[in-house]
Design an enzyme around this catalytic site. Structure first.
Site, short mmCIF file in Angstrom:
data_model
loop_
_atom_site.label_atom_id
_atom_site.label_comp_id
_atom_site.label_asym_id
_atom_site.label_seq_id
_atom_site.Cartn_x
_atom_site.Cartn_y
_atom_site.Cartn_z
N SER A 54 0.85 -1.19 0.00
CA SER A 54 0.00 0.00 0.00
C SER A 54 0.89 1.24 0.00
CB SER A 54 -0.90 0.01 1.23
OG SER A 54 -1.56 1.26 1.28
N HIS A 79 -0.87 -0.86 -4.48
CA HIS A 79 -2.20 -0.51 -3.95
C HIS A 79 -2.23 1.00 -3.69
CE1 HIS A 79 -6.00 -1.46 -1.91
NE2 HIS A 79 -5.65 -0.58 -0.98
N ASP A 81 -4.48 4.09 -2.32
CA ASP A 81 -5.64 4.43 -1.48
C ASP A 81 -6.13 5.84 -1.79
OD1 ASP A 81 -6.18 2.09 0.19
OD2 ASP A 81 -4.14 2.41 0.93
N MET A 83 -8.84 8.58 -0.91
CA MET A 83 -9.81 8.95 0.15
C MET A 83 -10.27 10.38 -0.08
SD MET A 83 -7.88 7.39 3.48
CE MET A 83 -6.89 5.90 3.40
N HIS A 112 -8.05 1.75 -4.81
CA HIS A 112 -9.09 1.49 -3.80
C HIS A 112 -9.75 2.82 -3.49
CE1 HIS A 112 -9.87 0.27 0.70
NE2 HIS A 112 -10.99 0.41 0.01
N MET A 114 -12.03 4.99 -1.57
CA MET A 114 -12.82 5.20 -0.37
C MET A 114 -13.45 6.58 -0.51
SD MET A 114 -10.01 3.56 2.16
CE MET A 114 -8.75 3.70 0.91
N MET A 187 -12.33 -5.56 3.73
CA MET A 187 -11.55 -4.69 4.62
C MET A 187 -11.34 -5.40 5.95
SD MET A 187 -10.65 -1.85 3.13
CE MET A 187 -9.88 -1.17 4.57
N GLY A 195 -1.71 1.30 9.33
CA GLY A 195 -1.14 1.01 10.64
C GLY A 195 -2.13 0.57 11.71
N ASP A 221 -7.22 -6.18 3.20
CA ASP A 221 -6.56 -4.88 3.31
C ASP A 221 -6.69 -4.34 4.73
OD1 ASP A 221 -5.57 -2.33 2.89
OD2 ASP A 221 -7.21 -1.67 1.59
#
Ligand code: DX5
Ligand code: ZN
Length: 270
Positions: A54, A79, A81, A83, A112, A114, A187, A195, A221
């Site tokens: 990621s 990956h 992310d 957001m 991904h 979100m 998820m 983390g 993930d």
């Protein structure tokens, strides 16, 4: 260039070359073959391990070199992310960053999203060079069919993600028929931050999906690393996202290879 092979009748095979196919043609050809194999009822397992560091845990100021470093260390996918500060309480990157990164790597960019309105981003991510476009089922109940259609038409591979509290049954309709997703992302933490601690309760969803769809790509993930991979691999996950465990390791390449070994072992014995 693509060589198109068409079987006509029993003994006639026509072949033709398509020079510089548009991405939509490539996407349709890829997705149609992938769909067939994902929805095969055969129990023989065909899924392969995909290890996806990621990039949320990378040094964003050096994204291109971080991406190259991960590919050199054996990553299958990267990956990404995305957001929007609304679907999740955090804000990261968007299509312009994917577009910049694409100029520096040929790697599979596993995006991904979100975000609250994934449909608004399909066009931009397609143009930017995203490879996979995974949206959340929680915000797509009314328009997932349109979403999948558009994602495929832009040459990307559609996936659906579900939060830890979302029942697995909610993705079943998206896995049936011709206009279906090709990956489910389960998820294993609440989306929004890297983390966090792996949630073992989510594994029942992975097990149920693997039992029902032996050939489906199932991604996990959140909180994946050497101490949790055995659990996820045994449940049937084959696409593994790992941020802090890879980037925080003294030898990230060793972690990538350990994750892969666990998946391969579980696939053989499972
Ligand atoms: C969380 C993101 C994850 C995150 C995983 O919302 O979707 O991809 O980067 O990070 P780790 O592996 O550190 O839990
Ligand atoms: Zn993610």
């Amino acid at each position: 260039m693509i060589k198109l092979v068409v079987v006509v009748g029993r003994n006639r095979i026509l072949t033709t070359n398509i020079i510089n196919p548009p991405p939509t043609v490539v996407g349709c050809l890829l997705t149609s073959t992938q769909s067939q194999y994902h929805h095969s009822t055969s129990k023989s397992k065909m899924v392969s391990a995909k290890i996806a560091p990621s990039m949320l845990s990378s040094d964003f100021a050096n994204l291109a070199s971080e991406a190259q470093r991960m590919v050199n260390l054996g990553a299958d996918w990267l990956h990404m992310d995305i957001m929007d500060g609304h679907f999740v309480p955090n804000l990261t990157i968007g299509a312009p960053v994917i577009e910049s990164l694409r100029k520096h790597t040929k790697a599979y960019l596993d995006c991904h999203l979100m975000v609250t309105n994934p449909l608004d981003y399909v066009d931009a991510f397609g143009k930017a060079g995203a490879s996979g476009f995974t949206f959340h089922v929680e915000v797509s109940k009314d328009n997932w069919q349109e979403l999948v259609k558009q994602i495929k038409s832009k040459g990307m591979r559609p996936g659906v993600a579900l939060k830890p509290g979302t029942p697995v049954e909610e993705v079943y309709p998206l896995l049936e028929g011709e206009n279906c997703v090709e990956m489910v992302l389960v998820m294993t933490v609440e989306p929004g931050f890297g983390g966090q601690k792996f949630m073992p309760d989510t594994m029942s969803k992975v097990r149920t999906l693997r039992e029902k769809y032996p050939n489906l790509d199932i991604e996990v993930d959140g909180g994946l690393g050497p101490s949790t991979i055995e659990t996820a691999a045994a449940a049937g996950a084959n696409c593994i996202v790992a941020g802090s465990s890879v980037f925080g390791a003294p030898e990230p390449g060793q972690v990538i290879s350990l994750l892969r070994t666990s998946v391969n072992k579980a696939q053989k014995t499972g």
